[in-house]
Design an enzyme around this catalytic site. Sequence first.
Site, PDB file in Angstrom:
ATOM      1  N   TYR A  58     -32.417   3.532  -8.068  1.00  0.00           N
ATOM      2  CA  TYR A  58     -31.147   3.126  -7.614  1.00  0.00           C
ATOM      3  C   TYR A  58     -31.039   3.125  -5.820  1.00  0.00           C
ATOM      4  CZ  TYR A  58     -26.241   3.091  -6.289  1.00  0.00           C
ATOM      5  OH  TYR A  58     -25.166   2.763  -5.552  1.00  0.00           O
ATOM      6  N   HIS A  88     -20.200  -1.760   3.995  1.00  0.00           N
ATOM      7  CA  HIS A  88     -19.447  -0.697   3.740  1.00  0.00           C
ATOM      8  C   HIS A  88     -18.801  -0.253   4.984  1.00  0.00           C
ATOM      9  CE1 HIS A  88     -21.697  -0.338   0.106  1.00  0.00           C
ATOM     10  NE2 HIS A  88     -21.261   0.915  -0.216  1.00  0.00           N
ATOM     11  N   ASN A 200     -24.092   8.075   1.713  1.00  0.00           N
ATOM     12  CA  ASN A 200     -23.524   8.766   0.222  1.00  0.00           C
ATOM     13  C   ASN A 200     -23.510  10.493   0.587  1.00  0.00           C
ATOM     14  OD1 ASN A 200     -23.049   8.321  -2.017  1.00  0.00           O
ATOM     15  ND2 ASN A 200     -25.267   7.445  -2.455  1.00  0.00           N
ATOM     16  N   TYR A 284      14.667  37.904   2.175  1.00  0.00           N
ATOM     17  CA  TYR A 284      13.491  37.677   1.642  1.00  0.00           C
ATOM     18  C   TYR A 284      12.238  37.248   2.946  1.00  0.00           C
ATOM     19  CZ  TYR A 284      15.056  38.083  -3.067  1.00  0.00           C
ATOM     20  OH  TYR A 284      15.273  38.413  -4.054  1.00  0.00           O
ATOM     21  N   ARG A 287      11.445  40.569   4.235  1.00  0.00           N
ATOM     22  CA  ARG A 287      10.925  41.581   3.280  1.00  0.00           C
ATOM     23  C   ARG A 287       9.769  41.082   2.534  1.00  0.00           C
ATOM     24  NH1 ARG A 287      14.315  43.126  -1.682  1.00  0.00           N
ATOM     25  NH2 ARG A 287      15.970  41.688  -0.569  1.00  0.00           N
ATOM     26  N   PHE A 333     -22.189  13.714  -5.127  1.00  0.00           N
ATOM     27  CA  PHE A 333     -21.307  13.124  -4.000  1.00  0.00           C
ATOM     28  C   PHE A 333     -19.775  13.095  -4.258  1.00  0.00           C
ATOM     29  CE2 PHE A 333     -23.007   9.648  -6.771  1.00  0.00           C
ATOM     30  CZ  PHE A 333     -21.964   9.349  -7.246  1.00  0.00           C
ATOM     31  N   GLU A 419     -17.147   3.048 -10.940  1.00  0.00           N
ATOM     32  CA  GLU A 419     -16.805   4.028 -10.262  1.00  0.00           C
ATOM     33  C   GLU A 419     -15.181   4.176 -10.608  1.00  0.00           C
ATOM     34  OE1 GLU A 419     -17.357   3.158  -6.083  1.00  0.00           O
ATOM     35  OE2 GLU A 419     -19.607   3.191  -6.444  1.00  0.00           O
TER      36      GLU A 419
END
Length: 514
Positions: A58, A88, A200, A284, A287, A333, A419
């Site tokens: 791959y 990309h 990646n 609160y 405290r 990844f 994916e």
Amino acid sequence: MAQATAIRLTGDDLRIEDVWAVAFGDADAALSDEARAKMRAARELVERAAHGSREHTYGINTGFGRFVSRSIPEEQTEELQLRLLRSHACGVGEPYPAEIVRAAMLLRANALAKGTSGARIETVELLLECVNRGVLPYVPSRGSVGASGDLAPLAHLALPLVGEGEAWHDGELLSGADALAAAGLEPTRLAAKEGLSLVNGTQFMAAFGSLGLVRARRLAAAADLACALSLEALQGSRTSFIPQIHRLRPLRGQAASAANVMRLLEGSAIIEAHKWCDKVQDAYSLRCAPQVHGAARDLLDYVEGTFAVELNAATDNPLVLVEDELLVSNGNFHGQPLAFALDALTMACSELANISERRVERLVNPNLSDGLPAFLTTDGGLNSGFMILQYVAASLVSENKVLCHPASVDSIPTSAGQEDHVSMGNAAGLKAWQVLANSERALAIELLAGAQGVEFLAPLEPGEGVRATHAFVRSLSRRLGDDRPLAGDIEAVATAIRDGSLLGAVEAEVEKLA
């Protein structure tokens, strides 16, 4: 570029404080001899797979994502890597903050230094020289789903290495080639698998987490400082902070926060003066501050554990396992661990701001402030005093509540279903960054209001640590008499929370806080 410190990358021992130092320009970075040896061995294995092997591997001789079944001839393996970066690099929106990009560059270099990606030494050295010489890639902040890592952002980060894309140098946005030339560098030509090795990974998510954690730790300390200051101004009790209480619910963060406030209140003449008053309990927001601040601290411990591991993790695909002589497809990844942690960081910081705003309300509201003038001004009506600062705090914490919806529970399948589960970790990081900024400003408002409030109790003096806190705040913002714009004062105190100077000034006067 001369730097005060040099960090040697091994891929195994990078620390969160190292990331901060490089991200903000206080240190440079270089490969260690150990890293070079590991990288050479991994590169040899990649070269054998790329040249002469008939096996489908791959990203070396196949396409990407759904195109994994497409074979790529050996003579096109280098072109494949370049086209990967180009395809990309389609992120959109405003760029990431400069410190996030520098941190991501360092983190990607450290991941490649681990020797499980197969990138060449010279490619990683060029990436580090860009960090050290001030070449800052222009990286749009939207486009990552946090699944195969931060693909789109890392592609934008990597393009200047081949002389493409855009990068800043000396404050000017240039083409990638011109930015390299301005820094005295030359572009590289990617070899087999290197484009994939550059994109990646989880490095933008990890950058948000590691830098965000430093800011969040400082925010948690500032919350204790602000609480102690408000407690003094509101003439509250320190009884709720005594260690005997917190030993009975032994949560680490709760005990640490309570101990900090007790330490800051030591020597308080204000508290001594109303020791025997008829008020039985504080609200609160005073405290229960150790319980709330402490719960945030405990969440940050979890966040730190996750990111301390991730800084030195192997998140490439395929991974190069030199000892086994294998290139293995895997899912390291995937950003889910980081997405969860970033959402937790966001919730922790939001809640510190949330309870802080309630203390601000008590300081400015004459029905709740035990005698302080309305809105902390002596000429109310003509002056509005701190009235609108509470509005601002309310606006900030309200926005935080919206941003606290977890990005990590969402997923949209991508790459034609290949994916089919993603982490949305980049969205979690972007939200965390905004909530951090909002929360620093909300805490700054409490510190300003508390400093104003405690002055109405003079000549009685607050505790030693509160005095130090008050003095530092006053070094940035003078007492409010007649109304004036306070936006700059808020930003100045928020910056002091963020850069650690507030905590440093107080710890110079008292022992180191938890």
